[in-house]
Design a protein around this motif. Structure first.
Motif, PDB file in Angstrom:
ATOM      1  N   ASP A  49      51.316 -14.266  22.856  1.00 37.48           N
ATOM      2  CA  ASP A  49      52.398 -14.740  22.001  1.00 37.48           C
ATOM      3  C   ASP A  49      52.636 -16.236  22.083  1.00 37.48           C
ATOM      4  OD1 ASP A  49      52.751 -12.030  21.430  1.00 37.48           O
ATOM      5  OD2 ASP A  49      54.113 -11.782  23.131  1.00 37.48           O
ATOM      6  N   LYS A 102      58.174 -12.590  17.572  1.00 40.01           N
ATOM      7  CA  LYS A 102      57.769 -13.984  17.754  1.00 40.01           C
ATOM      8  C   LYS A 102      56.721 -14.379  16.713  1.00 40.01           C
ATOM      9  CE  LYS A 102      58.687 -14.073  22.735  1.00 40.01           C
ATOM     10  NZ  LYS A 102      58.069 -14.187  24.084  1.00 40.01           N
ATOM     11  N   GLN A 120      58.462 -15.051  13.542  1.00 40.12           N
ATOM     12  CA  GLN A 120      59.423 -16.144  13.679  1.00 40.12           C
ATOM     13  C   GLN A 120      58.783 -17.518  13.533  1.00 40.12           C
ATOM     14  OE1 GLN A 120      61.386 -15.466  17.421  1.00 40.12           O
ATOM     15  NE2 GLN A 120      62.941 -14.134  16.524  1.00 40.12           N
TER      16      GLN A 120
END
Length: 343
Positions: free
Chosen positions: A88, A324, A327
């Motif tokens: 991530d 994430k 986002q």
């Protein structure tokens, strides 16, 4: 000619129903759809086709239409943006239209080296990642039929779908990586007594061991393609009503029902995305799903035929990692269909 003003979605719906010729010509122009043989008309009455015959006489390849630059876009634009679960903090990965085309052509050439009869059914039972999309498009591009199997199914469900479709081969992974766990997949395919399997390592650098005699590793499969022409492939053009994909109902109320897609179904999927969801050139579309459910193929066509990019998260959509991923603010359209979230 349509003379009433079109100022609302209701007007547009009326226009599309009353003027199918004008509406669909506009849609095909917007998406840059090409036919090797153009249809004689958009819709004509036919006793053989309840509701009418769409695009009579048309010849095309739905996958080939995904691999060309769309109006207002170039081959260097992004076709797929993706990330693996657990990575991530790393930069996003991108596949351009040209890179996707070359990957699909390589797999199509390797498929032909298997010497399966054109029109054969070839199954895919794996997570919806970049490799799955490439394989899906390659099967259709090369004139075969995709058999879609959800990667969550146990061996009996896999076996039933393989038998119904008479699949001659299957693409799968050695395992599925979810939340630091390795979930078995190839072993389920073996238990299902599947035909020849092409097995992709979930971790790209991990060699595949313990394959059945007739099975192939991903590396050996790709090695069958002639590397001098691997990035080039002439699409197998198909009559519009030729099958391109066999999906299945869930099977919860009995034996699963085969649901065939033709080369026309992708055009409707993309048109619905364009009209009802406002998917346009430059958009990025995410839909957590799997090729075993109809929204997997829908995502492929609704994004690529409209010149948009698809966003693929190779992991659980229930995780913070997926949050994430979106986002980063690259995703302009995110769709959740809760029944299709598989962990």
């Amino acid at each position: 000619a349509y003379k009433d003003p079109v100022t609302s979605f209701r007007d547009f719906h009326k226009f599309s129903n009353e003027n199918p010729e004008a509406y669909w010509k506009m849609v095909f122009e917007e998406m840059g759809i090409t036919f090797s043989v153009a249809p004689s008309c958009i819709l004509r009455d036919s006793d053989a086709y309840p509701g009418g015959e769409w695009l009579p006489g048309a010849v095309l390849n739905a996958a080939a239409n995904c691999l060309t630059a769309k109006p207002g876009r170039t081959s260097s634009d992004v076709a797929i943006v993706w990330r693996d679960e657990g990575k991530d903090s790393e930069p996003l990965n991108f596949v351009t239209v040209e890179e996707l085309r070359k990957k699909v052509c390589l797999v199509a050439n390797a498929l032909d080296a298997l010497n399966l009869a054109k029109g054969s059914a070839i199954a895919i039972d794996m997570p919806m990642n970049v490799n799955a999309v490439v394989i899906y498009l390659a099967i259709v591009l090369a004139g075969y039929i995709v058999v879609s199997i959800a990667d969550s199914f146990a061996a009996p469900a896999i076996s039933t779908r393989l038998k119904i479709s008479e699949a001659k081969a299957i693409f799968t992974q050695d395992c599925i990586l979810r939340d630091d766990k390795e979930l078995p997949l190839y072993s389920r395919v073996v238990e299902a007594k599947a035909p020849m399997a092409i097995v992709i390592p979930a971790r790209g650098s991990t060699p595949i061991k313990g394959l059945r005699t007739d099975d192939l590793s991903w590396e050996d499969f790709l090695g069958r393609a002639d590397r001098t022409t691997a990035g080039i492939y002439t699409a197998v053009e198909q009559p519009a009503y030729q099958f391109s994909n066999i999906l299945f109902s869930s099977g919860t109320t009995g034996e699963p029902k085969a649901i065939p897609w033709t080369h026309l179904t992708p055009l409707k999927a993309a048109a619905d995305g364009w009209c009802h969801m406002d998917i346009r050139k430059g958009d990025v579309v995410a839909w957590p799903t799997n090729l075993g459910w109809m929204m997997g193929p829908w995502l492929v066509y609704a994004s690529l035929l409209n010149g948009a990019s698809m966003a693929l998260y190779n992991g659980s959509p229930n995780s913070s990692g997926f949050a994430k991923f979106v986002q980063v603010k690259i995703v302009t359209y995110i769709v959740f269909f809760l029944k299709e979230l598989h962990t």
